[in-house]
Design a protein around this motif. Structure first.
Motif, PDB file in Angstrom:
ATOM      1  N   ASP A  83     -27.514  42.490  30.115  1.00  0.00           N
ATOM      2  CA  ASP A  83     -27.064  41.565  29.069  1.00  0.00           C
ATOM      3  C   ASP A  83     -28.239  40.790  28.472  1.00  0.00           C
ATOM      4  O   ASP A  83     -28.286  40.559  27.248  1.00  0.00           O
ATOM      5  N   ALA A  84     -29.184  40.383  29.333  1.00  0.00           N
ATOM      6  CA  ALA A  84     -30.360  39.660  28.828  1.00  0.00           C
ATOM      7  C   ALA A  84     -31.185  40.538  27.909  1.00  0.00           C
ATOM      8  O   ALA A  84     -31.676  40.098  26.863  1.00  0.00           O
ATOM      9  N   VAL A  85     -31.331  41.805  28.278  1.00  0.00           N
ATOM     10  CA  VAL A  85     -32.106  42.742  27.476  1.00  0.00           C
ATOM     11  C   VAL A  85     -31.445  42.963  26.119  1.00  0.00           C
ATOM     12  O   VAL A  85     -32.102  42.926  25.071  1.00  0.00           O
ATOM     13  N   LYS A  86     -30.146  43.194  26.133  1.00  0.00           N
ATOM     14  CA  LYS A  86     -29.444  43.458  24.872  1.00  0.00           C
ATOM     15  C   LYS A  86     -29.527  42.270  23.917  1.00  0.00           C
ATOM     16  O   LYS A  86     -29.588  42.433  22.698  1.00  0.00           O
ATOM     17  N   GLN A  87     -29.548  41.043  24.479  1.00  0.00           N
ATOM     18  CA  GLN A  87     -29.556  39.859  23.631  1.00  0.00           C
ATOM     19  C   GLN A  87     -30.949  39.459  23.174  1.00  0.00           C
ATOM     20  O   GLN A  87     -31.124  39.003  22.033  1.00  0.00           O
ATOM     21  N   HIS A  88     -31.957  39.657  24.034  1.00  0.00           N
ATOM     22  CA  HIS A  88     -33.260  39.057  23.748  1.00  0.00           C
ATOM     23  C   HIS A  88     -34.414  40.052  23.603  1.00  0.00           C
ATOM     24  O   HIS A  88     -35.520  39.630  23.253  1.00  0.00           O
ATOM     25  N   ALA A  89     -34.214  41.333  23.875  1.00  0.00           N
ATOM     26  CA  ALA A  89     -35.329  42.281  23.807  1.00  0.00           C
ATOM     27  C   ALA A  89     -35.820  42.434  22.377  1.00  0.00           C
ATOM     28  O   ALA A  89     -35.056  42.341  21.411  1.00  0.00           O
ATOM     29  N   ARG A  90     -37.127  42.669  22.260  1.00  0.00           N
ATOM     30  CA  ARG A  90     -37.736  42.836  20.938  1.00  0.00           C
ATOM     31  C   ARG A  90     -37.492  44.226  20.384  1.00  0.00           C
ATOM     32  O   ARG A  90     -37.295  44.405  19.177  1.00  0.00           O
ATOM     33  N   THR A  91     -37.531  45.233  21.236  1.00  0.00           N
ATOM     34  CA  THR A  91     -37.376  46.623  20.808  1.00  0.00           C
ATOM     35  C   THR A  91     -35.911  47.033  20.877  1.00  0.00           C
ATOM     36  O   THR A  91     -35.124  46.450  21.631  1.00  0.00           O
ATOM     37  N   PRO A  92     -35.519  48.052  20.118  1.00  0.00           N
ATOM     38  CA  PRO A  92     -34.109  48.483  20.131  1.00  0.00           C
ATOM     39  C   PRO A  92     -33.675  48.965  21.516  1.00  0.00           C
ATOM     40  O   PRO A  92     -34.480  49.520  22.271  1.00  0.00           O
ATOM     41  N   PHE A  93     -32.407  48.748  21.830  1.00  0.00           N
ATOM     42  CA  PHE A  93     -31.885  49.172  23.131  1.00  0.00           C
ATOM     43  C   PHE A  93     -31.662  50.675  23.122  1.00  0.00           C
ATOM     44  O   PHE A  93     -30.982  51.219  22.242  1.00  0.00           O
ATOM     45  N   ARG A  94     -32.230  51.358  24.130  1.00  0.00           N
ATOM     46  CA  ARG A  94     -32.059  52.798  24.274  1.00  0.00           C
ATOM     47  C   ARG A  94     -31.505  53.092  25.668  1.00  0.00           C
ATOM     48  O   ARG A  94     -32.075  52.647  26.669  1.00  0.00           O
ATOM     49  N   GLU A  95     -30.432  53.832  25.725  1.00  0.00           N
ATOM     50  CA  GLU A  95     -29.776  54.093  27.002  1.00  0.00           C
ATOM     51  C   GLU A  95     -30.688  54.839  27.970  1.00  0.00           C
ATOM     52  O   GLU A  95     -30.671  54.574  29.175  1.00  0.00           O
ATOM     53  N   GLU A  96     -31.512  55.769  27.461  1.00  0.00           N
ATOM     54  CA  GLU A  96     -32.369  56.533  28.370  1.00  0.00           C
ATOM     55  C   GLU A  96     -33.434  55.642  29.008  1.00  0.00           C
ATOM     56  O   GLU A  96     -33.767  55.794  30.192  1.00  0.00           O
ATOM     57  N   ALA A  97     -33.974  54.694  28.234  1.00  0.00           N
ATOM     58  CA  ALA A  97     -34.955  53.767  28.801  1.00  0.00           C
ATOM     59  C   ALA A  97     -34.294  52.851  29.824  1.00  0.00           C
ATOM     60  O   ALA A  97     -34.849  52.582  30.895  1.00  0.00           O
ATOM     61  N   TRP A  98     -33.077  52.380  29.506  1.00  0.00           N
ATOM     62  CA  TRP A  98     -32.368  51.511  30.435  1.00  0.00           C
ATOM     63  C   TRP A  98     -31.987  52.259  31.709  1.00  0.00           C
ATOM     64  O   TRP A  98     -32.089  51.715  32.818  1.00  0.00           O
ATOM     65  N   ALA A  99     -31.576  53.511  31.587  1.00  0.00           N
ATOM     66  CA  ALA A  99     -31.162  54.280  32.750  1.00  0.00           C
ATOM     67  C   ALA A  99     -32.303  54.420  33.753  1.00  0.00           C
ATOM     68  O   ALA A  99     -32.117  54.261  34.971  1.00  0.00           O
ATOM     69  N   GLN A 100     -33.509  54.714  33.246  1.00  0.00           N
ATOM     70  CA  GLN A 100     -34.653  54.851  34.141  1.00  0.00           C
ATOM     71  C   GLN A 100     -35.007  53.528  34.790  1.00  0.00           C
ATOM     72  O   GLN A 100     -35.285  53.459  35.991  1.00  0.00           O
ATOM     73  N   LEU A 101     -34.990  52.436  33.988  1.00  0.00           N
ATOM     74  CA  LEU A 101     -35.334  51.122  34.522  1.00  0.00           C
ATOM     75  C   LEU A 101     -34.305  50.662  35.552  1.00  0.00           C
ATOM     76  O   LEU A 101     -34.657  50.131  36.609  1.00  0.00           O
ATOM     77  N   SER A 102     -33.025  50.860  35.263  1.00  0.00           N
ATOM     78  CA  SER A 102     -31.966  50.329  36.118  1.00  0.00           C
ATOM     79  C   SER A 102     -31.947  50.982  37.495  1.00  0.00           C
ATOM     80  O   SER A 102     -31.444  50.385  38.451  1.00  0.00           O
ATOM     81  N   GLU A 103     -32.482  52.185  37.627  1.00  0.00           N
ATOM     82  CA  GLU A 103     -32.520  52.844  38.929  1.00  0.00           C
ATOM     83  C   GLU A 103     -33.355  52.070  39.946  1.00  0.00           C
ATOM     84  O   GLU A 103     -33.128  52.184  41.156  1.00  0.00           O
ATOM     85  N   GLY A 104     -34.308  51.279  39.454  1.00  0.00           N
ATOM     86  CA  GLY A 104     -35.191  50.541  40.356  1.00  0.00           C
ATOM     87  C   GLY A 104     -34.884  49.064  40.452  1.00  0.00           C
ATOM     88  O   GLY A 104     -35.715  48.290  40.930  1.00  0.00           O
TER      89      GLY A 104
END
Length: 517
Positions: free
Chosen positions: A78-99
């Motif tokens: 939720d923080a990323v979707k609201q405040h991130a500078r770059t567009p939200f991409r599911e593939e980038a989030w999927a890799q990050l969320s695994e860790g």
């Protein structure tokens, strides 16, 4: 063989290639706070989205909340979707969320730190993070000691000597005076070696701050006039159009001078006034900054060359706003300033006789940060059709935020038959000159922590010297408050103005006026 002079801006490695962090774990203490939610976690995502974090990266949050890993992942999402500078991409989030992992516990809880150690060990194995760990202390300074002590006791700060690393990141304030800054350094240095301590001053991560160095040392045009032969004074401003918001617990007792002048503005002064380093290696850059800070002296007459004030209630930005004493959580006997202006002088050959004016405040006319060099007038002005006071003075202004760029003000002839001169501006704007957007400061700084690249982080000697400059001023103000029945040292100002009248009088004594950004 041709003898070519080394360009100090050219790194031995090709900076055109992106710098990608190696496998590592980033642990954030105080992960539920505003800084983490609005800046740190979005910056981590933006780095991942730009391909600057490896597959072997993990993010661990530590806080008192009773969350499972998936609960924390949802908070990050939720923080990323609201405040991130770059567009939200599911593939980038999927890799990050695994860790992503979360450890619940109190700062002084041995069992919680034991769970943290086990979590990190599991990530080292499962994610291949290689035993490399960065600990970000996004917590009040009073909690630094128990955290670093717990890290040491649980073997999380060990120096393995085999290429693996453990680093600690400290947010400002770095103490509240020289003595407390030295005590903080003593506490941290007992656990982490100097090269593993990163003190975050987010202003140093801004592209426009780094552009001060590029402007000075990549161009032959400006450096010849960057001295007391041509500059008559320098103004460094950080103005905010907001009040303290919900930060009463932090801000009251700290005030504008400690919050901004000791770190942000004195660091800007150091970058604007220092000599050219032989390279932008951390050791060289810090050495030149420290030299100019060592030569920087507080005013001899603190009563005449400092000013402080506090905003009143009233109308600002088209709405009614509270005065400082009416803000929630502020005691009625508070002597904390929301505006501070000081003059300092640099006692070296380049800057002798050039006053540097530093000012900061809340509830001012607009949000702006800039470094402005006021240039001397021409020794002879043969323009009979132009009044001297109408001609103005040349100025070179480096705009740090929000309208990032550089302005050069100079005199030009007004069209017509008479030789009439008028002041005009030549502007460079980042947004109009580069297609790529500037990364957020925390993106650059977090990446530098993970890379172990320290040039943009103040050394403890810079921090301590800055307190040596500011402490005499703070002591004088405290003495004034202690011996006065009223509050003569605090000059009130209207919200939406440019500060108290005493600040204008301070510059008028030297024959100058404040810029209106």
């Amino acid at each position: 063989m041709t003898n070519q002079k080394t360009n100090p801006l050219r790194d031995p490695q090709d900076r055109r290639l992106p710098r990608v962090a190696g496998p590592c774990v980033l642990v954030i203490f105080g992960v539920t706070g505003d800084l983490s939610t609005k800046k740190l976690m979005p910056a981590v995502y933006d780095l991942a989205n730009r391909g600057l974090l490896p597959p072997g990266f993990a993010l661990v949050g530590f806080a008192r909340r009773d969350w499972a890993d998936q609960d924390f992942a949802k908070i990050v999402h939720d923080a990323v979707k609201q405040h991130a500078r770059t567009p939200f991409r599911e593939e980038a989030w999927a890799q990050l969320s695994e860790g992503i992992r979360f450890v619940s516990g109190q700062i002084g809880d041995d069992e919680a730190f034991a769970r943290l150690k086990d979590t990190i060990a599991d990530l080292d194995e499962a994610r291949g993070t290689g035993g490399n760990h960065a600990f970000y202390l996004s917590i009040p300074p009073g909690l630094f000691e128990p955290v670093v002590t717990q890290l040491r006791q649980h073997g999380l700060a060990d120096n393995h000597g085999d290429g693996r690393w453990n680093r600690v990141v400290i947010e400002k304030p770095f103490g509240h005076d020289l003595a407390s800054a030295q005590e903080l350094q003593r506490i941290v240095s007992q656990v982490f070696p100097s090269q593993s301590v990163f003190r975050i001053d987010h202003y140093l991560g801004k592209e426009t701050v780094q552009n001060i160095l590029a402007l000075r040392f990549a161009n032959q045009l400006f450096e010849p006039i960057w001295n007391n032969n041509y500059v008559d004074h320098v103004q460094i401003t950080m103005a905010e159009d907001i009040g303290i918001g919900g930060r009463a617990g932090y801000y009251d007792g700290i005030g504008a001078a400690r919050d901004v002048i000791q770190n942000h503005l004195l660091q800007l002064l150091a970058l604007a006034a220092m000599e050219e380093p032989t390279s932008f290696d951390a050791r060289q850059l810090r050495a030149e900054k420290l030299k100019v800070l060592e030569a920087t002296m507080p005013p001899k007459r603190i009563d005449l060359h400092t000013a402080r004030g506090r905003y009143l209630g009233g109308w600002a930005g088209g709405r009614q706003v509270k005065g400082y004493l009416d803000e929630d959580g502020i005691p009625q006997d508070s002597t904390t300033e929301t505006y501070a202006a000081v003059r300092v002088d640099i006692q070296n050959r380049r800057w002798a006789g050039v006053p540097f004016y530093l000012r900061t405040g809340k509830r001012l006319a607009r949000r702006v940060t800039e470094v402005a060099l006021g240039l001397k007038r021409a020794p002879h002005l043969p323009f009979t059709d132009t009044q001297t006071e109408d001609l103005g003075a040349n100025a070179l202004v480096m705009r740090i935020q929000p309208d990032e760029g550089i302005t050069l003000r100079f005199g030009a002839k007004v069209p017509g038959t008479q030789m009439e001169i008028r002041e005009v501006s030549m502007d460079f704007a980042y947004g109009g000159s580069f297609t790529e957007s500037s990364p957020e400061a925390y993106e650059r700084l977090i990446l530098d922590v993970l890379l172990g690249d320290p040039p943009l982080f103040p050394h403890h000697q810079e921090v301590e010297r800055s307190w040596q400059i500011l402490d005499p001023i703070l002591d004088h103000w405290a003495e004034t408050d202690a011996t006065s029945r009223a509050e003569p040292g605090l000059d009130h100002y209207e919200p939406g103005s440019w500060g108290p009248k005493s600040a204008d009088e301070m510059l008028a004594r030297d024959g100058f006026t404040w810029r209106r950004p």
